[in-house]
Design an enzyme around this catalytic site. Structure first.
Site, PDB file in Angstrom:
ATOM      1  N   PRO A   1      -0.659  56.128  30.760  1.00 54.24           N
ATOM      2  CG  PRO A   1      -0.200  55.166  28.686  1.00 54.24           C
ATOM      3  CD  PRO A   1       0.280  55.103  29.955  1.00 54.24           C
ATOM      4  CB  CYS A   2      -5.549  55.768  32.873  1.00 61.04           C
ATOM      5  SG  CYS A   2      -5.508  57.516  33.235  1.00 61.04           S
ATOM      6  CG  HIS A   3      -4.590  59.637  27.984  1.00 60.46           C
ATOM      7  ND1 HIS A   3      -3.475  59.592  28.835  1.00 60.46           N
ATOM      8  CD2 HIS A   3      -4.100  59.776  26.624  1.00 60.46           C
ATOM      9  CE1 HIS A   3      -2.644  59.739  27.961  1.00 60.46           C
ATOM     10  NE2 HIS A   3      -2.786  59.752  26.922  1.00 60.46           N
TER      11      HIS A   3
END
Length: 188
Positions: free
Chosen positions: A145-147
């Site tokens: 989950p780089c967001h």
DNA sequence: CGGACAGTCCACG
DNA sequence: CGTGGACTGTCCG
């Protein structure tokens, strides 16, 4: 070892970027592309192979559909991490392991938490910047989950230019971290 | 309080 | 190898 070949699945998505390209191997999901039509090495690249295993296609598409509908908080898909190595992979795995649905972490904090940098205490900004590079090169966006990695004073950035930031906003809104806005066409 | 700036990490060409 | 980036804390005006 020479890795198993990647086979591509096109997954419908409500994201502003459109359908996702999901690359799978025998070990799990190895890559996700927001622009499968133009992404170098993606499903449209010369020599790319489509996944014809209907069962596997249905499983992957189903998980994403539920996640995008807000009915699922974990994709629960096995991951093939081979496209990331060294410190890059260490940081991505730390993110995957420690930042759950609906929560966020700053670039600097993730740098510190991963233990991948020696000079974090002396120059936190540099390590944070390095983490930015690593997020930009994340082969498994959404699943890793780089967001959920944000700047200390705002949202931070996202790949794919302006549309990319829209994707980041969309995902963080889905997860309840941002309040819905007028252009929000997701659940809720 | 907003903007410029240095710092010296990593991925990618 | 060189270059540039999804940053941050500090220092000016």
């Amino acid at each position: 070892m020479t890795g198993a070949p990647i086979e591509w699945i096109t997954v419908p998505s409500p994201l502003p970027s459109g359908p996702l390209g999901v690359g799978v191997t025998g070990l799990g999901v190895a890559a996700v592309s927001f622009s499968p039509d133009v992404d170098p090495g993606g499903p449209a690249a010369p020599g790319a192979v489509r996944c014809t295993d209907r069962r596997r296609v249905a499983a992957v598409a189903g998980r994403f559909e539920e996640y995008f509908a807000g009915a699922r908080r974990e994709l629960d898909l096995p991951l093939d991490w081979r496209l990331a190595t060294g410190p890059h992979r260490l940081v991505l795995e730390t993110l995957y392991r420690t930042v759950p649905y609906g929560e966020t972490v700053t670039y600097g904090r993730l740098a510190q938490r991963s233990g991948a940098f020696d000079q974090v205490a002396q120059s936190p900004g540099l390590a944070a910047r390095a983490v930015g590079s690593m997020m930009a090169a994340n082969p498994l966006p959404v699943l890793v989950p780089c967001h959920r990695v944000v700047a200390s004073d705002g949202l931070g950035g996202f790949g794919g230019g302006r549309i990319g930031l829209d994707v980041k906003r969309w995902l963080l809104t889905l997860e309840g971290w941002l309040a819905p806005t007028l252009d929000w066409d997701g659940p809720g």
